[in-house]
Design a protein around this motif. Structure first.
Motif, PDB file in Angstrom:
ATOM      1  N   VAL A  97       3.599   8.590  25.784  1.00 39.02           N
ATOM      2  CA  VAL A  97       2.719   9.723  25.480  1.00 39.02           C
ATOM      3  C   VAL A  97       1.363   9.552  26.158  1.00 39.02           C
ATOM      4  O   VAL A  97       0.876  10.452  26.862  1.00 39.02           O
ATOM      5  N   ASN A  98       0.728   8.397  25.979  1.00 40.83           N
ATOM      6  CA  ASN A  98      -0.598   8.183  26.566  1.00 40.83           C
ATOM      7  C   ASN A  98      -0.547   8.069  28.083  1.00 40.83           C
ATOM      8  O   ASN A  98      -1.518   8.418  28.762  1.00 40.83           O
ATOM      9  N   THR A 137      12.269   8.145  24.229  1.00 46.01           N
ATOM     10  CA  THR A 137      11.488   9.033  25.089  1.00 46.01           C
ATOM     11  C   THR A 137      10.275   9.536  24.319  1.00 46.01           C
ATOM     12  O   THR A 137      10.324   9.682  23.099  1.00 46.01           O
ATOM     13  N   PRO A 138       9.154   9.812  25.011  1.00 49.94           N
ATOM     14  CA  PRO A 138       7.972  10.365  24.335  1.00 49.94           C
ATOM     15  C   PRO A 138       8.262  11.786  23.855  1.00 49.94           C
ATOM     16  O   PRO A 138       8.844  12.586  24.589  1.00 49.94           O
ATOM     17  N   ALA A 139       7.849  12.099  22.640  1.00 46.72           N
ATOM     18  CA  ALA A 139       8.281  13.339  21.995  1.00 46.72           C
ATOM     19  C   ALA A 139       7.527  14.570  22.499  1.00 46.72           C
ATOM     20  O   ALA A 139       8.077  15.388  23.243  1.00 46.72           O
ATOM     21  N   VAL A 140       6.281  14.718  22.070  1.00 43.46           N
ATOM     22  CA  VAL A 140       5.549  15.950  22.399  1.00 43.46           C
ATOM     23  C   VAL A 140       4.068  15.675  22.597  1.00 43.46           C
ATOM     24  O   VAL A 140       3.511  14.732  22.051  1.00 43.46           O
ATOM     25  N   ILE A 141       3.427  16.525  23.388  1.00 39.74           N
ATOM     26  CA  ILE A 141       1.973  16.665  23.439  1.00 39.74           C
ATOM     27  C   ILE A 141       1.724  18.159  23.293  1.00 39.74           C
ATOM     28  O   ILE A 141       1.594  18.895  24.270  1.00 39.74           O
ATOM     29  N   ALA A 153       5.790  19.520  31.570  1.00 42.49           N
ATOM     30  CA  ALA A 153       6.518  19.158  32.795  1.00 42.49           C
ATOM     31  C   ALA A 153       6.484  17.653  33.032  1.00 42.49           C
ATOM     32  O   ALA A 153       7.510  17.037  33.361  1.00 42.49           O
ATOM     33  N   ASP A 154       5.296  17.043  32.861  1.00 45.65           N
ATOM     34  CA  ASP A 154       5.189  15.595  33.048  1.00 45.65           C
ATOM     35  C   ASP A 154       5.963  14.836  31.970  1.00 45.65           C
ATOM     36  O   ASP A 154       6.613  13.820  32.265  1.00 45.65           O
ATOM     37  N   LEU A 155       5.894  15.310  30.725  1.00 51.56           N
ATOM     38  CA  LEU A 155       6.655  14.657  29.662  1.00 51.56           C
ATOM     39  C   LEU A 155       8.147  14.690  29.969  1.00 51.56           C
ATOM     40  O   LEU A 155       8.859  13.709  29.746  1.00 51.56           O
ATOM     41  N   ASP A 156       8.614  15.815  30.458  1.00 51.52           N
ATOM     42  CA  ASP A 156      10.033  15.915  30.824  1.00 51.52           C
ATOM     43  C   ASP A 156      10.382  14.958  31.954  1.00 51.52           C
ATOM     44  O   ASP A 156      11.443  14.313  31.944  1.00 51.52           O
TER      45      ASP A 156
END
Length: 221
Positions: A97-98, A137-141, A153-156
């Motif tokens: 996430v960070n 996997t990182p969940a949400v921002i 898009a970057d999280l995906d």
């Protein structure tokens, strides 16, 4: 002489049974390794706390090793003290996430290629230390639907890298990115930015912690 050997053999067998029993009584040590989400997860109602309460304390030792603001290279730098020296049986890596968020908020995020290299180095060292590794996997921002959040898009992209690493190394994966996106698509009727599974768009509320605990629990036993 035969009469002497028989008691010795019986004693040796008994000692072996006691040794095996002692080994079996040693609790399975699970470390949750991550950022502020994991740091908060050890508090009452947090996902680490929920998993700890769901497991038999005589069979499992659960440790939270989360530090706020951490990115993947922070985990790598403190891995020796906070993970390897504790000789865990299972390590859950929940980071990312960070690495994405701080690219936008403070220009201190992690470039995609470096993220992958550090992540794979983490796994290699932890597995070499004898532990099973579980990836998340990182969940949400932000919890808006249909990829309307600024960093979706970057999280995906980063989540896709973790999925590939899990598949390449045959590692268990808790795909929180997919789980949270699916839940929000079905339950975030008013398309809110927060308040569905998070308190602020990132950190978990009670429902988010329970969702994470429910999905991780089968992977750490």
């Amino acid at each position: 002489m035969k009469t002497l050997l028989k008691p010795i053999a019986l004693f040796s067998a008994f000692a072996m049974i006691l040794l095996l029993s002692a080994m079996n009584l040693k609790p399975k040590k699970i470390i949750f390794f991550g950022d502020s989400i994991t740091q908060a997860g050890v508090k009452p109602g947090g996902y680490v706390d929920l998993i700890k309460k769901a497991l038999d304390s005589s069979k499992y030792e659960v440790i939270g090793a989360g530090i706020g603001g951490n990115k993947v290279y922070d985990l790598y730098l403190r891995m020796e003290d906070d993970v390897l020296n504790k000789k865990p049986d299972v390590v859950v890596i929940y980071i990312g996430v960070n690495d994405v968020w701080h690219k936008q908020s403070s220009r201190t995020g992690t470039d995609y290629d470096k993220f992958i290299r550090f992540y794979e180095a983490l796994i290699k060292k932890i597995r070499a230390n004898g532990a099973k590794v579980v990836l998340c996997t990182p969940a949400v921002i932000g919890e808006k639907k249909n990829n309307a959040n600024e960093m979706d898009a970057d999280l995906d992209k980063y989540s896709g890298a973790i999925r590939d690493i899990a598949a390449k190394n045959n590692l268990p994966l808790c795909d929180l990115r997919t789980i949270f996106k699916t839940y929000n698509a079905e339950n975030n009727i008013e398309d809110k930015e927060k308040g569905i599974l998070t308190s602020d768009g990132v950190h978990l509320n009670a429902k988010g912690n329970q969702t994470l605990a429910d999905n991780l629990l089968p992977l750490v036993q």
